[in-house]
Design an enzyme around this catalytic site. Structure first.
Site, PDB file in Angstrom:
ATOM      1  N   HIS A 166     -29.672  32.290  59.524  1.00 19.90           N
ATOM      2  CA  HIS A 166     -29.133  32.949  58.324  1.00 19.90           C
ATOM      3  C   HIS A 166     -27.716  33.470  58.604  1.00 19.90           C
ATOM      4  O   HIS A 166     -27.345  33.634  59.765  1.00 19.90           O
ATOM      5  CB  HIS A 166     -29.994  34.158  57.955  1.00 19.90           C
ATOM      6  N   CYS A 253     -33.968  41.729  59.673  1.00 17.83           N
ATOM      7  CA  CYS A 253     -35.013  41.066  58.874  1.00 17.83           C
ATOM      8  C   CYS A 253     -36.322  41.836  58.847  1.00 17.83           C
ATOM      9  O   CYS A 253     -37.187  41.553  58.029  1.00 17.83           O
ATOM     10  CB  CYS A 253     -35.213  39.618  59.292  1.00 17.83           C
TER      11      CYS A 253
HETATM   12  C1  CIR Z   1     -38.305  32.358  59.778  1.00 17.90           C
HETATM   13  O1  CIR Z   1     -37.932  31.347  60.383  1.00 17.90           O
HETATM   14  O2  CIR Z   1     -38.322  32.412  58.550  1.00 17.90           O
HETATM   15  C2  CIR Z   1     -38.782  33.542  60.580  1.00 17.90           C
HETATM   16  N1  CIR Z   1     -39.471  33.073  61.745  1.00 17.90           N
HETATM   17  C3  CIR Z   1     -37.627  34.431  60.983  1.00 17.90           C
HETATM   18  C4  CIR Z   1     -36.961  35.073  59.804  1.00 17.90           C
HETATM   19  C5  CIR Z   1     -35.782  35.897  60.196  1.00 17.90           C
HETATM   20  N2  CIR Z   1     -35.213  36.530  59.061  1.00 17.90           N
HETATM   21  C6  CIR Z   1     -34.010  37.045  59.023  1.00 17.90           C
HETATM   22  O3  CIR Z   1     -33.241  36.938  59.964  1.00 17.90           O
HETATM   23  N3  CIR Z   1     -33.627  37.665  57.910  1.00 17.90           N
END
Ligand code: CIR
Length: 259
Positions: A166, A253
């Protein structure tokens, strides 16, 4: 304080099966992930933030990453449309928590074919919001989001995300025009007007920090980034993120932050 409230969700045992597109460091240990999450909540509380903790969702391994299925501002919220199938249902599961803080007129939704995840949304000052065009957020999602944000006087600028998950995996805003940058965002023309705090090589993971306005929360174990932040006048607080980093999760996140 830059925000006074946060929403988090306790990881479920299934967190060990979270999506791992980048880290490739093996599976998280559930008990340790739970402890790191609890310590994160305790740290937010210690810094004066009121935390709402949502219950674990066994069927959704990545649901502790609440930043992705919703984007919250002080005057409106957007339920997003996560790109990956295993995360799709998180949008409806976060909605009741959002409805506790925002009324119907303040809640908007991103719908297919648009996809957008909160990790790609980086508000800075002056009502400007950068949104990553990434593997998870597409142009249709950005177009929908821009229209919503415009209703609240905010302008959206799209930024390509090529090497990381992201936008906020590669850069986070610390306030006062200071932008913490790593990898593809170091000296990026997209961010040339910012005072760039450049993350040293090998410490890219620690670019994902949270400025509470009452100190910066950063991942533990990154002395170069700690020094960089402290030299720039920030008090730092370290949080262990070993288990979440294994499934591409950063500090931001794990919470939704607002006033
Ligand atoms: C994903 O790949 O969606 C999750 N394992 C990690 C999400 C991380 N989110 C973020 O950095 N906002």
């Amino acid at each position: 304080m830059l925000f006074t409230k946060a929403i988090v969700r306790t990881p479920a045992p299934s967190v060990v099966n979270g999506i791992d597109d980048y880290a490739n460091e093996g599976k998280p240990n559930y008990q340790l992930a739970l402890k790191e999450h609890q310590d994160y909540v305790t740290l937010l509380q210690k810094l004066g933030i009121t935390v709402t903790t949502l219950p674990p969702l066994a069927d959704f391994p990545d649901s502790c990453f609440v930043e992705d299925p919703a984007v919250v501002f002080d005057d409106f919220a957007v339920i997003t449309n996560p790109a990956r199938d295993t995360r799709q249902k998180e949008r409806e599961l976060i909605k009741p928590a959002i409805e506790k803080f925002y009324d119907d007129k303040q809640i908007f939704e991103i719908t297919s074919p648009g996809t957008l995840e909160g990790g790609d949304v980086m508000p800075v000052d002056n009502d400007l919001i950068y949104v990553g065009l990434s593997a998870r957020t597409n142009q249709a999602g950005i177009d929908q989001f821009s229209k919503i944000a415009a209703k609240f006087g905010k302008t959206v600028k799209a930024v390509p995300v090529k090497q990381v998950l992201h936008l906020k995996t590669g850069t986070t805003y610390m306030g006062n025009n200071k932008l913490l940058v790593s990898g593809e965002y170091i000296d990026s023309p997209y961010f040339q007007d910012f005072d760039q705090l450049k993350v040293p090589a090998g410490e890219d993971y620690a670019v994902n920090c949270i400025n509470t306005g009452n100190g910066v929360i950063m991942p533990a174990g990154f002395p170069g980034v700690k020094r960089l932040l402290e030299e720039n006048g920030f008090t730092t607080y370290e949080a262990n993120m070993s288990e979440f980093s294994k499934i591409d999760g950063g500090l931001t996140c794990l919470s939704l932050r607002f006033n």
